[in-house]
Write an enzyme that holds these catalytic residues in place. Structure first.
Site, PDB file in Angstrom:
ATOM      1  N   GLU A 139       2.371 -10.407   6.387  1.00 38.77           N
ATOM      2  CA  GLU A 139       3.082 -10.553   7.661  1.00 38.77           C
ATOM      3  C   GLU A 139       2.245 -10.050   8.837  1.00 38.77           C
ATOM      4  OE1 GLU A 139       6.964  -8.725   7.136  1.00 38.77           O
ATOM      5  OE2 GLU A 139       7.747 -10.547   6.252  1.00 38.77           O
ATOM      6  N   GLU A 166       7.948 -14.904   0.034  1.00 45.46           N
ATOM      7  CA  GLU A 166       9.087 -13.967   0.071  1.00 45.46           C
ATOM      8  C   GLU A 166      10.318 -14.729   0.513  1.00 45.46           C
ATOM      9  OE1 GLU A 166       8.825 -10.282   2.299  1.00 45.46           O
ATOM     10  OE2 GLU A 166       6.710 -10.065   1.784  1.00 45.46           O
TER      11      GLU A 166
HETATM   12  C1  BGP Z   1       9.155  -8.201   4.712  1.00 45.36           C
HETATM   13  C2  BGP Z   1       8.120  -7.403   3.995  1.00 45.36           C
HETATM   14  C3  BGP Z   1       8.521  -6.854   2.691  1.00 45.36           C
HETATM   15  C4  BGP Z   1       9.991  -6.687   2.440  1.00 45.36           C
HETATM   16  C5  BGP Z   1      10.890  -7.690   3.119  1.00 45.36           C
HETATM   17  C6  BGP Z   1      12.363  -7.374   3.141  1.00 45.36           C
HETATM   18  O1  BGP Z   1       9.068  -7.848   6.050  1.00 45.36           O
HETATM   19  O2  BGP Z   1       6.921  -8.119   3.801  1.00 45.36           O
HETATM   20  O3  BGP Z   1       7.709  -5.750   2.458  1.00 45.36           O
HETATM   21  O4  BGP Z   1      10.418  -5.419   2.440  1.00 45.36           O
HETATM   22  O5  BGP Z   1      10.491  -7.988   4.415  1.00 45.36           O
HETATM   23  O6  BGP Z   1      12.670  -6.504   4.200  1.00 45.36           O
HETATM   24  P1  BGP Z   1      13.482  -5.162   4.014  1.00 45.36           P
HETATM   25  O7  BGP Z   1      12.776  -4.415   2.962  1.00 45.36           O
HETATM   26  O8  BGP Z   1      13.436  -4.499   5.337  1.00 45.36           O
HETATM   27  O9  BGP Z   1      14.847  -5.566   3.624  1.00 45.36           O
END
Ligand code: BGP
Length: 474
Positions: A179, A372
């Site tokens: 990201e 993701e």
């Molecule tokens: C993205 C990241 C992850 C992950 C995901 C979910 O921003 O790449 O590392 O954590 O989001 O977000 P969160 O963990 O805040 O629910």
């Protein structure tokens, strides 16, 4: 066209959110370790509050996380049981270079990942490795100020060379930065940036971004030199910006939001700064300092494929007119009245995934990879200790349907799909444990208690079937 037979089904995680074991085998301290859970987290991850050590008043969830460091064999066996073809994971930079600027890597850290990769291979799972998933050695922040300093390019490339060489026989799929656009929204977590009072934060962020963009391009070059089979992708937090209404001012604002996001991919995939960025950054007086040859480096080394996370779309209104706000993957936006929301207030928009896939593919015409996608929710075990997470199955089913439509009906070229995250782990945004994403439940509770025992949720069996039928049975 249907999903290709070797479509890469799997799941994704990040070292700092699952490994724990931060004091083991010579690992150094990283920015992600010192991000506390609770109300101060936001100020720390955005660089507004400088915290480079742990103190007694806060809880630091990355220290233990879900102890993948000691459970990886069991965890990878569970992924294999679901039929995973790919496992996206990241390397903790500070296991390999504990302070970041050492000449020689830490052998114990290298050995750990070698064992992880061996385990994957034994189960027929391809690793997809994120070289840098939000982590930056504290040593490099203290000494050099993180990615605001150009020297970071060399330290990062030293890490890359070490990984590409050592893991040549295990890994061919790499992502240079997780990201990358998060640098604008969570600059401490994204790039180790802390701000001094009165400095122009935007200027620092775009300078740091430039360093990451050059480093990412040089990583592509190096990966190809070391193994011509290597494929390197960029990775950004996606989610199209919808105008709140058809008022041209809203449409314009949505376009600006998309451009801010696509800026990074425009550079990484096309190989040059887009004209809108050139013009705006110059006019704002924040055009980054470039070294001679930087533009050629970018031009000559575009990424092989484009990957992204997708959790939600965004709704954008002209400044001061948006009404109620909605949460989202580190970005806030206006509330979209046509969508349902998760327990954390994130919009749920499966069609938005199809829209994003179309937009991104149209724009770049390179293979895509969804790395993701998932639902963070509270899972409550029943009296038998089982978890019936039908809500997660519903979420994923609808997103996979939208993804298939993009491939089968719209002709998008897609390499694979990895859910976030197959085994429960710590939330990046909030640092919470109770925000769970997994097919596998981990007995680790918000208050730190728990045995780390793993158990299969209902979604585990569902996803296994999805993979087995290559997405035919949902
Ligand atoms: C993205 C990241 C992850 C992950 C995901 C979910 O921003 O790449 O590392 O954590 O989001 O977000 P969160 O963990 O805040 O629910």
């Amino acid at each position: 066209m249907s999903l290709q037979e070797n479509f890469l089904w799997g799941g994704a995680s990040a070292a700092n959110q699952c490994e724990g074991g931060i004091y083991e085998d010579g690992r150094g301290l990283a920015n992600v370790d010192v991000c506390p859970a609770g109300k101060d987290r936001q100020d720390v991850i955005t660089g507004r509050r400088k915290m480079l050590r742990m103190d007694k008043e806060h809880v630091y969830p990355a220290a233990e996380a879900v102890d993948f460091y000691h459970h990886f064999r069991e965890d990878i066996a569970l992924l294999a049981e679901m039929g995973f073809r790919v496992y996206r994971m990241s390397i903790a930079w500070t296991r390999i270079f504990p302070r970041g600027d050492e000449e020689e890597p830490n052998e114990a850290g290298l050995r750990f990942y070698e064992e992880v990769f061996r385990e994957c291979r034994m189960h027929g799972i391809q690793p997809l490795v994120t070289i840098c998933h939000f982590d930056c050695p504290v040593g490099l922040i203290e000494k050099y100020g993180g990615w605001r300093n150009r020297k970071m390019i060399d330290f990062y490339l030293r890490l890359c060379r070490t990984l590409f060489t050592r893991y040549k026989e295990y890994v061919v799929y790499w992502l240079n930065f997780n990201e990358i656009n998060m640098i604008l929204h969570a600059p401490f977590m994204g790039a180790g940036l802390c701000f001094e009072e009165g400095e122009n934060e935007e200027a620092v962020k775009y300078q740091a971004a430039h360093h990451e963009l050059v480093a990412g391009a040089l990583a592509v070059k190096l990966a190809h030199e070391i193994n011509p089979e290597n494929k390197v992708g960029c990775m950004f937090a996606a989610g199209s910006a919808y105008p709140c209404t058809c008022r041209p001012e809203d449409v314009w604002e949505a376009l600006l939001t998309d451009q801010e996001n696509y800026f990074f991919v425009d550079v990484q995939a096309r190989g040059y700064y887009p004209s809108y960025a050139k013009s705006r950054l110059s006019r704002q007086g924040i055009w980054p300092v470039m070294a001679e040859g930087d533009e050629e480096i970018l031009q000559e080394n575009p990424v092989d494929f484009i990957s992204f996370s997708y959790y939600n779309s965004r709704c954008i209104a002209a400044p001061g007119t948006g009404g109620e706000e909605a949460e989202g993957n580190l970005f806030k936006s206006a509330k979209n009245p046509y969508l349902q929301y998760s327990e954390w207030g994130w919009p749920i928009d499966p069609l938005g995934l199809r829209i994003t896939l179309n937009e991104v593919y149209d724009r770049y015409q390179k293979p895509l990879f969804i790395v993701e996608n998932g639902l963070g929710a509270v899972d409550t075990p029943d009296e038998k200790g089982e978890i019936d997470d039908g809500y997660r199955i519903d979420y994923l089913r609808e997103h996979i349907r939208a993804m298939k439509a993009a491939v089968e009906e719209d002709g998008v070229e897609l390499m694979g799909y990895t859910t976030w995250a197959p085994i429960d782990l710590i939330s990046a945004g909030s640092g919470e444990m109770r925000k769970r994403y997994g097919f596998v439940y981990v007995d680790k509770q918000e208050d730190g208690s728990g045995t780390f025992a793993r158990s299969r949720k209902r979604s585990f069996y569902w996803y296994r079937k999805v993979i087995e039928t290559n997405g035919e049975v949902l």
